[in-house]
Structure formats: structure tokens, C-alpha cells
Write an enzyme that holds these catalytic residues in place. Structure first.
Site, PDB file in Angstrom:
ATOM      1  N   ARG A  89     -10.892   3.235  14.896  1.00 29.15           N
ATOM      2  CA  ARG A  89     -11.815   4.060  14.100  1.00 29.15           C
ATOM      3  C   ARG A  89     -11.888   5.503  14.601  1.00 29.15           C
ATOM      4  O   ARG A  89     -12.114   6.428  13.804  1.00 29.15           O
ATOM      5  CB  ARG A  89     -13.207   3.417  14.100  1.00 29.15           C
ATOM      6  CG  ARG A  89     -14.213   4.045  13.118  1.00 29.15           C
ATOM      7  CD  ARG A  89     -15.477   3.213  13.048  1.00 29.15           C
ATOM      8  NE  ARG A  89     -16.406   3.698  12.044  1.00 29.15           N
ATOM      9  CZ  ARG A  89     -17.519   4.386  12.298  1.00 29.15           C
ATOM     10  NH1 ARG A  89     -17.828   4.670  13.563  1.00 29.15           N
ATOM     11  NH2 ARG A  89     -18.316   4.780  11.331  1.00 29.15           N
ATOM     12  N   ILE A 115     -18.127   8.588   6.717  1.00 28.40           N
ATOM     13  CA  ILE A 115     -17.442   7.326   6.991  1.00 28.40           C
ATOM     14  C   ILE A 115     -18.553   6.304   7.226  1.00 28.40           C
ATOM     15  O   ILE A 115     -19.474   6.540   8.012  1.00 28.40           O
ATOM     16  CB  ILE A 115     -16.509   7.436   8.215  1.00 28.40           C
ATOM     17  CG1 ILE A 115     -15.842   6.079   8.530  1.00 28.40           C
ATOM     18  CG2 ILE A 115     -17.228   7.967   9.433  1.00 28.40           C
ATOM     19  CD1 ILE A 115     -14.815   6.161   9.659  1.00 28.40           C
ATOM     20  N   SER A 116     -18.517   5.186   6.496  1.00 29.45           N
ATOM     21  CA  SER A 116     -19.578   4.182   6.601  1.00 29.45           C
ATOM     22  C   SER A 116     -19.600   3.570   7.988  1.00 29.45           C
ATOM     23  O   SER A 116     -18.583   3.495   8.677  1.00 29.45           O
ATOM     24  CB  SER A 116     -19.365   3.081   5.565  1.00 29.45           C
ATOM     25  OG  SER A 116     -19.479   3.585   4.254  1.00 29.45           O
ATOM     26  N   LYS A 117     -20.781   3.119   8.415  1.00 27.92           N
ATOM     27  CA  LYS A 117     -20.876   2.497   9.728  1.00 27.92           C
ATOM     28  C   LYS A 117     -20.103   1.176   9.722  1.00 27.92           C
ATOM     29  O   LYS A 117     -19.960   0.520   8.683  1.00 27.92           O
ATOM     30  CB  LYS A 117     -22.324   2.312  10.147  1.00 27.92           C
ATOM     31  CG  LYS A 117     -23.203   1.498   9.239  1.00 27.92           C
ATOM     32  CD  LYS A 117     -24.623   1.521   9.799  1.00 27.92           C
ATOM     33  CE  LYS A 117     -25.573   0.678   8.965  1.00 27.92           C
ATOM     34  NZ  LYS A 117     -26.949   0.702   9.528  1.00 27.92           N
TER      35      LYS A 117
END
Length: 269
Positions: A89, A115-117
Site C-alpha cells: 500500500r 485512498i480508502s482505509k
């Protein structure tokens, strides 16, 4: 990240933008370009000793800790946990934020997007995989963003079509994904509200943006037996995660937990 010379890019046409729920016109001339990432998966994650057992963000131990936390938070699908553990990530976030890459938080990626968790990414992909006995078939992702979720999806699906309406993010995702050499990820610049008819029908559709309703074009492009996962505004005015299963008789809809995603928009920019 630096680009590798000689990386093959295929070009094809995708549909023009239009109203939020309008169907693509059969006579409309294609006006946008779709770029396809096509290289061998064997280069996905070079398993050198330094990459897998070294210190710092390149260490597999860092991702393993994130995966353990995801499991503690309720993610059970081993396919999803394995995929989350394989994709680095930190290679998808801004350089000044890399130290937060494996925290369970969303991070800005530019142009007002995030960016989504990790927990949200894993949760949505787990819902997509629900009841599927093995690897998913062809998947459509609405909102490529920085490319992270597309990379995770590449491990659980045979093919991933990912469409992004913001050219700057489309180009950023291409740069981010190039070193991973994912043969089954296809990046498209175009209006996500229209989906991508050329790749339909899809075994699953997943959206990284939320609107007032799920566009009819997505439902039409979903295969019978396929699942659609999207944040949607409920009658109460709150955004919630919605799962739609397409059956031979129609659609089964389930409203789940509250979420907060960027708004779904039509057109390109």
C-alpha cells in the site's frame, strides 16, 4: 515511481460522458482513450530476501501486521486477507504520507480524492467475493483512484476493468501500477457513470464513489448471479454501503453500515 522503459500499453476507445443514468448511445462516436496494462503476473511481487524479510515499509511483516488487524476487525475471507497482504500500500500514497500507509485510515491522493482505509477496501472486496467458490470472473471498478484497490482486486479476480473520470488520477494509477506488471488489470479513462459495456457482463461491480442511486447502466452490465457493491444515499439522507445481487428474477438489495465516500459524478475532467 519511475516508469520502466519499454512497458507495453494497448490503446482502445471508450464511451463519451453523459447524464448520470443515461444509456450509452449506439451511434455515439467514441471520444476517449482507454489504456490497458498488460504484462506477466510473474513480476507482480519479486520475492527477494530483502523485499520479504527486510526492515521498513518494504517488509512483509509490516503488511502481515495490517492483515492481522483486518482479521481482528472481522474480515474472514482468506482470499481477501492474502491479497491485502501481498499488495504494498505504501507504493500508492504520497511520499510524505508513507509512514501512515499501513494505518487503518484514508489518505489524500490529490484532486480532492482519497485512498480508502484498508478495512473498507477489504470489507467491500469480501462482500464482492461472498458465496463465490473460487476466484471471481471479470470485475468492473468504478473510480480507479491511485490504483490500490485495482491491485488488490487483481488477486481475487481473473480480470479487472477499472475506470477513472479524472485524467490526473488515471495517469497516476498507470504510473503506480506499472512496476507491479499486472497482466489482468485494464485501466480506462472515461465516465464511470456509464460503466464499460465492452467488458460486460461482469461477475462483480465495485464503486469507490457514492451517488443518490445506483446507475441503471451498472445494473444492466452486471451478470446474472453477479454482485454490485456501492455506497449509496439512503432515504434517510445518509450514505450507506449497498449490496445488490442480480438474479434471474430481478435484483436483491441489502443496505449495510454507514460509510463516507467521495460523491459519484458524471463526465470526465
Amino acid at each position: 515511481m519511475s516508469q520502466r522503459p519499454g512497458f507495453p500499453v494497448k490503446l482502445s476507445q471508450t464511451g463519451a460522458s453523459g447524464p448520470s443514468t443515461a444509456k450509452p448511445s449506439a451511434s455515439a462516436a467514441p471520444v476517449r482513450v482507454a489504456s490497458t496494462v498488460s504484462t506477466p503476473t510473474s513480476m507482480l511481487l519479486p520475492r527477494t530476501a530483502s523485499a520479504m524479510s527486510g526492515l521498513g515499509l518494504d517488509s512483509g511483516a509490516v503488511r502481515a501486521r495490517m492483515v492481522r488487524k483486518l482479521a481482528e476487525q472481522g474480515v474472514k475471507d482468506t482470499r481477501v486477507l492474502d491479497a491485502m497482504g501481498q499488495v504494498e500500500r505504501h507504493r500508492f500514497v504520497e511520499s510524505g504520507l508513507v509512514n501512515q500507509a499501513y494505518e487503518d485510515t484514508s489518505l489524500p491522493i490529490g484532486l480532492g480524492q482519497t485512498i480508502s482505509k484498508p478495512n473498507v477496501v477489504a470489507r467491500m472486496i469480501e462482500l464482492l467475493c461472498q458465496d463465490a467458490p473460487g476466484k471471481l470472473g471479470r470485475i468492473l471498478e468504478i473510480g480507479t483512484g491511485c490504483g490500490y484497490q485495482a491491485a488488490v482486486l487483481s488477486h481475487v479476480a481473473t480480470e479487472v476493468y477499472s475506470i477513472e473520470r479524472l485524467r490526473g488520477l488515471h495517469e497516476k494509477a498507470r504510473t503506480n501500477l506499472r512496476p507491479f506488471r499486472l497482466h489482468n488489470v485494464h485501466l480506462i479513462f472515461g465516465d464511470g457513470m456509464l460503466g464499460y459495456p465492452k467488458g460486460a457482463p461482469y461477475a462483480g461491480i465495485i464503486s469507490a464513489a457514492g451517488g443518490d442511486a445506483v446507475p441503471d447502466t451498472w445494473l444492466e452490465q452486471l451478470a446474472v448471479g453477479g454482485r454490485l457493491i456501492a455506497p449509496t444515499i439512503t432515504p434517510a439522507g445518509h450514505q450507506a454501503l449497498v449490496v445488490i445481487l442480480k438474479t434471474a428474477q430481478g435484483f436483491e438489495r441489502q443496505v449495510l453500515e454507514a460509510v463516507h465516500f467521495v460523491p459519484l459524478k458524471s463526465g470526465v475532467a
